[in-house]
Design a protein around this motif. Structure first.
Motif, PDB file in Angstrom:
ATOM      1  N   VAL A  15      44.920  39.835  38.737  1.00 26.04           N
ATOM      2  CA  VAL A  15      44.265  39.171  37.617  1.00 26.04           C
ATOM      3  C   VAL A  15      42.800  39.561  37.667  1.00 26.04           C
ATOM      4  CG1 VAL A  15      43.712  36.956  36.557  1.00 26.04           C
ATOM      5  CG2 VAL A  15      45.879  37.259  37.754  1.00 26.04           C
ATOM      6  N   LYS A  16      42.379  40.263  36.622  1.00 25.05           N
ATOM      7  CA  LYS A  16      40.976  40.679  36.571  1.00 25.05           C
ATOM      8  C   LYS A  16      40.115  39.488  36.205  1.00 25.05           C
ATOM      9  CE  LYS A  16      41.820  45.466  35.374  1.00 25.05           C
ATOM     10  NZ  LYS A  16      41.576  46.541  34.426  1.00 25.05           N
ATOM     11  N   LYS A  17      39.075  39.335  36.965  1.00 31.10           N
ATOM     12  CA  LYS A  17      38.141  38.257  36.656  1.00 31.10           C
ATOM     13  C   LYS A  17      37.337  38.682  35.434  1.00 31.10           C
ATOM     14  CE  LYS A  17      37.793  36.552  41.319  1.00 31.10           C
ATOM     15  NZ  LYS A  17      36.927  36.210  42.434  1.00 31.10           N
ATOM     16  N   PRO A  18      37.107  37.746  34.531  1.00 34.05           N
ATOM     17  CA  PRO A  18      36.348  38.114  33.331  1.00 34.05           C
ATOM     18  C   PRO A  18      34.934  38.539  33.707  1.00 34.05           C
ATOM     19  CG  PRO A  18      36.747  35.741  33.429  1.00 34.05           C
ATOM     20  CD  PRO A  18      37.489  36.362  34.559  1.00 34.05           C
ATOM     21  N   GLU A  19      34.486  39.560  33.015  1.00 34.28           N
ATOM     22  CA  GLU A  19      33.126  40.045  33.255  1.00 34.28           C
ATOM     23  C   GLU A  19      32.142  39.051  32.651  1.00 34.28           C
ATOM     24  OE1 GLU A  19      30.475  43.748  31.761  1.00 34.28           O
ATOM     25  OE2 GLU A  19      32.482  44.243  32.489  1.00 34.28           O
TER      26      GLU A  19
END
Length: 155
Positions: A133-137
Motif C-alpha cells: 500500500v503506497k502511502k499518499p504523497e
C-alpha cells in the motif's frame, strides 16, 4: 437434581464468521465426514496472510492449492484409506480419511499472483503476500500572510 446454572446470554452469542470461511462440498458423506473440515489457522502479518492446515498423513501429491474467482483461496485434497489385508484384524479405526476442501475469501490487499505453498511434517503452509500500500504523497503548502490593508472604495 443438578444445580448447573446456564449463562442467560449464551444464546445471544453468534460467531459472525461461522460458515464464512469454510464451505463443505455438496458431495459430503460419511466417508468424507471425518476429514471434510481440515483445521486451518489464518493469521495476518504486515507482509502477508498465512494459512496453516494440519494434514497429517497427506502427501504433497494429494493436496491442491488454488485461487478461484480471483480472490478465493481453495485448499483441497484427499487422504486415502489404509488398504485392508484379510490376514489382519482391526481393533479400532479412528484416523479419518476422505476428501476435504476449505475455501477462504481473501481480502482486497491479497497479492494472489504470488501465492506460495509448502507441506512439511504434516502441516500445509500457504503464504499470500499483501499488495504494498503506497502511502499518499504529502506536499506541504506554504501559508502566506499579507500585511497590506484591504482598501475598499465607498462611493
Amino acid at each position: 437434581m443438578s444445580m448447573v446454572r446456564r449463562c442467560p446470554f449464551a444464546d445471544l452469542w453468534v460467531d459472525p464468521f461461522d460458515g464464512f470461511c469454510s464451505i463443505i462440498p455438496a458431495s459430503w458423506d460419511s466417508e468424507t465426514a471425518g476429514f471434510a473440515n481440515a483445521r486451518v489457522d489464518w493469521k495476518e502479518t504486515p507482509e502477508a496472510h498465512i494459512f496453516k492446515a494440519d494434514l497429517p498423513g497427506v502427501k504433497k501429491e494429494e493436496v491442491k492449492v488454488e485461487v478461484e474467482d480471483g480472490n478465493v483461496l481453495v485448499v483441497s485434497g484427499e487422504r486415502s484409506k489404509e488398504k485392508e489385508d484379510k490376514k489382519e484384524k482391526w481393533h479400532r479405526v479412528e484416523r479419518s480419511s476422505g476428501k476435504f476442501v476449505r475455501r477462504f475469501q481473501l481480502p482486497e490487499n491479497a497479492k494472489v499472483e504470488d501465492v506460495k505453498a509448502g507441506l512439511e511434517n504434516g502441516v500445509l503452509t500457504v503464504t499470500v503476500p499483501k499488495v504494498e500500500v503506497k502511502k499518499p504523497e504529502v506536499k506541504a503548502v506554504e501559508i502566506c500572510i499579507h500585511n497590506t490593508p484591504v482598501v475598499t472604495a465607498i462611493g
